[in-house]
Structures are given as structure tokens and as C-alpha cells.
Design a protein around this motif. Sequence first.
Motif, mmCIF file in Angstrom:
data_model
loop_
_atom_site.group_PDB
_atom_site.id
_atom_site.type_symbol
_atom_site.label_atom_id
_atom_site.label_comp_id
_atom_site.label_asym_id
_atom_site.label_seq_id
_atom_site.Cartn_x
_atom_site.Cartn_y
_atom_site.Cartn_z
ATOM 1 N N LEU A 209 0.795 -1.285 0.043
ATOM 2 C CA LEU A 209 0.029 -0.095 -0.112
ATOM 3 C C LEU A 209 1.142 1.264 -0.079
ATOM 4 N N CYS A 210 1.971 1.319 0.858
ATOM 5 C CA CYS A 210 2.613 2.336 0.750
ATOM 6 C C CYS A 210 3.580 2.654 -0.373
ATOM 7 N N ASP A 211 3.893 1.365 -1.141
ATOM 8 C CA ASP A 211 4.719 1.727 -2.317
ATOM 9 C C ASP A 211 3.617 2.161 -3.348
ATOM 10 N N MET A 212 2.248 2.144 -3.179
ATOM 11 C CA MET A 212 1.355 2.852 -4.201
ATOM 12 C C MET A 212 0.908 4.160 -3.699
ATOM 13 N N GLY A 213 1.527 4.630 -2.573
ATOM 14 C CA GLY A 213 1.384 6.044 -2.024
ATOM 15 C C GLY A 213 0.305 5.996 -0.998
#
Length: 73
Positions: free
Chosen positions: A27-31
Motif C-alpha cells: 500500500l505504501c508503495d502505491m502511495g
Amino acid sequence: MFLSDLKENQSAVIVFSEGESVFGRRLCDMGFCEGEKVLCVKRALFGSPVLYRVKESNAALRTADAKRIEVVL
């Protein structure tokens, strides 16, 4: 309140995302990181997936996954 509770054109700030899990890192990689502003752009006809705008990008999440992200208005 959870990300899945946002209505179309409603924005919020992410206060909790499962950052330590594999899911949370993805999720964090997606923003979808804590402190990021997110906008609910469009809901699918039957409610899932939902299109969100975060960090000047669009990303679709299943409603079940959006229920795991806490936000504040």
C-alpha cells in the motif's frame, strides 16, 4: 473512519496503514502511507473496486482492502 467509508469527491488524511505487513508495504508503495491526503474519485457500480487519487496518481483498491486503512476528514 476507514478509507472505504469515503464518498465520491470526499478527501481525507491517512492516519493508519498496516505498514509492517507485506500488505502495508505494498500500500505504501502505491502511495497509501500515513499522513498522505487521499481523494475518493469514483466507485464501481457494485461498490468495488474504488478509484482513489493519492500522491498525484490514481489507484484502485478493493473495498475489503480499503477497510483496513484508517483516515480522518
